[in-house]
Design a protein around this motif. Structure first.
Motif, PDB file in Angstrom:
ATOM      1  N   VAL A  94       0.841  -1.206   0.000  1.00 22.66           N
ATOM      2  CA  VAL A  94       0.000   0.000   0.000  1.00 22.66           C
ATOM      3  C   VAL A  94       0.873   1.253   0.000  1.00 22.66           C
ATOM      4  CG1 VAL A  94      -1.658   1.352   1.352  1.00 22.66           C
ATOM      5  CG2 VAL A  94      -1.989  -1.112   1.092  1.00 22.66           C
TER       6      VAL A  94
ATOM      7  N   SER B 160      -9.407  -4.164  -1.655  1.00 23.84           N
ATOM      8  CA  SER B 160      -9.102  -3.492  -0.385  1.00 23.84           C
ATOM      9  C   SER B 160      -7.859  -2.613  -0.507  1.00 23.84           C
ATOM     10  CB  SER B 160      -8.910  -4.521   0.727  1.00 23.84           C
ATOM     11  OG  SER B 160      -7.827  -5.388   0.434  1.00 23.84           O
ATOM     12  N   VAL B 161      -6.884  -3.073  -1.285  1.00 26.79           N
ATOM     13  CA  VAL B 161      -5.676  -2.287  -1.512  1.00 26.79           C
ATOM     14  C   VAL B 161      -5.997  -1.055  -2.353  1.00 26.79           C
ATOM     15  CG1 VAL B 161      -3.386  -2.283  -2.590  1.00 26.79           C
ATOM     16  CG2 VAL B 161      -4.149  -4.273  -1.287  1.00 26.79           C
TER      17      VAL B 161
ATOM     18  N   GLU C 113      -8.821   0.533  -2.573  1.00 28.27           N
ATOM     19  CA  GLU C 113      -9.558   1.481  -1.738  1.00 28.27           C
ATOM     20  C   GLU C 113      -8.616   2.244  -0.816  1.00 28.27           C
ATOM     21  OE1 GLU C 113     -12.593   3.603   0.245  1.00 28.27           O
ATOM     22  OE2 GLU C 113     -12.530   2.584  -1.702  1.00 28.27           O
ATOM     23  N   HIS C 114      -7.676   1.537  -0.211  1.00 31.54           N
ATOM     24  CA  HIS C 114      -6.737   2.173   0.715  1.00 31.54           C
ATOM     25  C   HIS C 114      -5.838   3.171  -0.017  1.00 31.54           C
ATOM     26  CE1 HIS C 114      -4.068   1.415   4.517  1.00 31.54           C
ATOM     27  NE2 HIS C 114      -4.246   2.695   4.273  1.00 31.54           N
TER      28      HIS C 114
ATOM     29  N   GLN D 174      -7.759   6.285  -1.099  1.00 30.90           N
ATOM     30  CA  GLN D 174      -8.068   7.120   0.067  1.00 30.90           C
ATOM     31  C   GLN D 174      -6.848   7.931   0.488  1.00 30.90           C
ATOM     32  OE1 GLN D 174     -10.818   7.961   1.496  1.00 30.90           O
ATOM     33  NE2 GLN D 174     -12.007   6.243   2.260  1.00 30.90           N
ATOM     34  N   ILE D 175      -5.683   7.314   0.441  1.00 27.37           N
ATOM     35  CA  ILE D 175      -4.451   8.039   0.769  1.00 27.37           C
ATOM     36  C   ILE D 175      -4.233   9.194  -0.203  1.00 27.37           C
ATOM     37  CG2 ILE D 175      -1.920   7.873   0.816  1.00 27.37           C
ATOM     38  CD1 ILE D 175      -2.270   5.004   1.888  1.00 27.37           C
TER      39      ILE D 175
ATOM     40  N   PHE E 133     -10.186  10.528   7.277  1.00 25.30           N
ATOM     41  CA  PHE E 133      -9.420   9.311   6.965  1.00 25.30           C
ATOM     42  C   PHE E 133      -7.989   9.408   7.484  1.00 25.30           C
ATOM     43  CE2 PHE E 133      -6.480   6.910   4.325  1.00 25.30           C
ATOM     44  CZ  PHE E 133      -7.028   5.637   4.426  1.00 25.30           C
TER      45      PHE E 133
ATOM     46  N   SER F 229      -4.486   6.564   8.292  1.00 28.42           N
ATOM     47  CA  SER F 229      -3.914   5.225   8.401  1.00 28.42           C
ATOM     48  C   SER F 229      -2.417   5.379   8.572  1.00 28.42           C
ATOM     49  CB  SER F 229      -4.234   4.374   7.161  1.00 28.42           C
ATOM     50  OG  SER F 229      -3.460   4.788   6.041  1.00 28.42           O
TER      51      SER F 229
ATOM     52  N   GLU G 143      -0.232   3.871   6.906  1.00 32.86           N
ATOM     53  CA  GLU G 143       0.328   3.945   5.561  1.00 32.86           C
ATOM     54  C   GLU G 143       0.269   5.373   5.027  1.00 32.86           C
ATOM     55  OE1 GLU G 143      -0.534  -0.221   6.450  1.00 32.86           O
ATOM     56  OE2 GLU G 143      -1.703   1.612   6.673  1.00 32.86           O
TER      57      GLU G 143
END
Length: 219
Positions: free
Chosen positions: A51, A90-91, A93-94, A97-98, A114, A116, A118
């Motif tokens: 990610v 899922s990756v 989406e992450h 979002q970043i 948001f 995380s 990462e």
């Protein structure tokens, strides 16, 4: 998901192609530096390295300031590329979002929720490239690209800007040090990021001291 090394190589090739002819402070070499910074910081953080890698490589695939302020284009282009390369949902989406939330301009939004580990790593890596010697070079390169004055003593930095004012600013380049670059040291997320940022911050302070001395004819 495709084999990790093959995916990373494909991502690098995609980003290089997309950023041909980009402004010098936001070109492939900026991405490469952020990528290297992210890998360094990630060594001491509990993160998903895939990610982190993908987000670092794709974070400026369509910087809004070069696309009429469109903040949706970058995440969309990254999402399409990752979908085309069979990356896990899922990756994807992450990573998107970043990209959508890591920019400095989002610090003006109180409703940005948001977070995380990462994103903290990639955000620190990107911010490190905005300060120090390279940060100074990038700042003046972009100012020249926008035909902005180097400095105008009559135009003071705006330390209470809204997000819209920040995005539309045409202030002299020196003002950007006070409106963003000198603020980044205290916005770092990770221990490694904070340590490196402190040294780069000191370098910028020395540069500004020298700049003003030369401006006034004292050096």
């Amino acid at each position: 998901m495709r084999h990790k090394s093959k995916l990373i190589n494909s991502t690098i090739a995609f980003v290089k192609q997309e950023l041909i002819g980009a402004e010098g402070g936001h070109d492939w070499f900026h991405i490469e530096r952020v990528y290297k910074n992210a890998l360094l910081i990630a060594q001491t953080e509990p993160v998903d390295i895939v990610v982190v890698t993908l987000a670092a490589l794709l974070h400026d695939i369509a910087d809004p300031k070069f696309h009429d302020g469109d903040e949706t284009l970058g995440p969309k282009k990254a999402q399409k590329f990752l979908l085309d390369n069979d990356v896990d949902s899922s990756v994807i989406e992450h990573v998107t979002q970043i990209i959508d939330n890591m920019s400095f301009k989002n610090t003006f939004d109180s409703n940005t929720t948001f977070r995380s580990k990462e994103m903290e790593v990639v955000q620190d890596a990107d911010r490190l490239d905005a300060i120090g010697a390279i940060g100074i070079a990038r700042c003046f390169n972009y100012g020249g690209f926008k035909n902005r004055a180097l400095y105008n003593p009559e135009i003071k930095p705006n330390l209470k800007m809204t997000k819209a004012e920040y995005k539309n600013s045409e202030a002299p380049t020196i003002n950007h040090f006070y409106e963003k670059l000198l603020l980044l040291k205290d916005q770092m997320n990770t221990k490694t990021g904070k340590r490196i940022a402190l040294e780069r911050h000191k370098y910028m302070e020395g540069f500004l001291k020298q700049f003003y001395a030369e401006w006034e004819g004292n050096m």
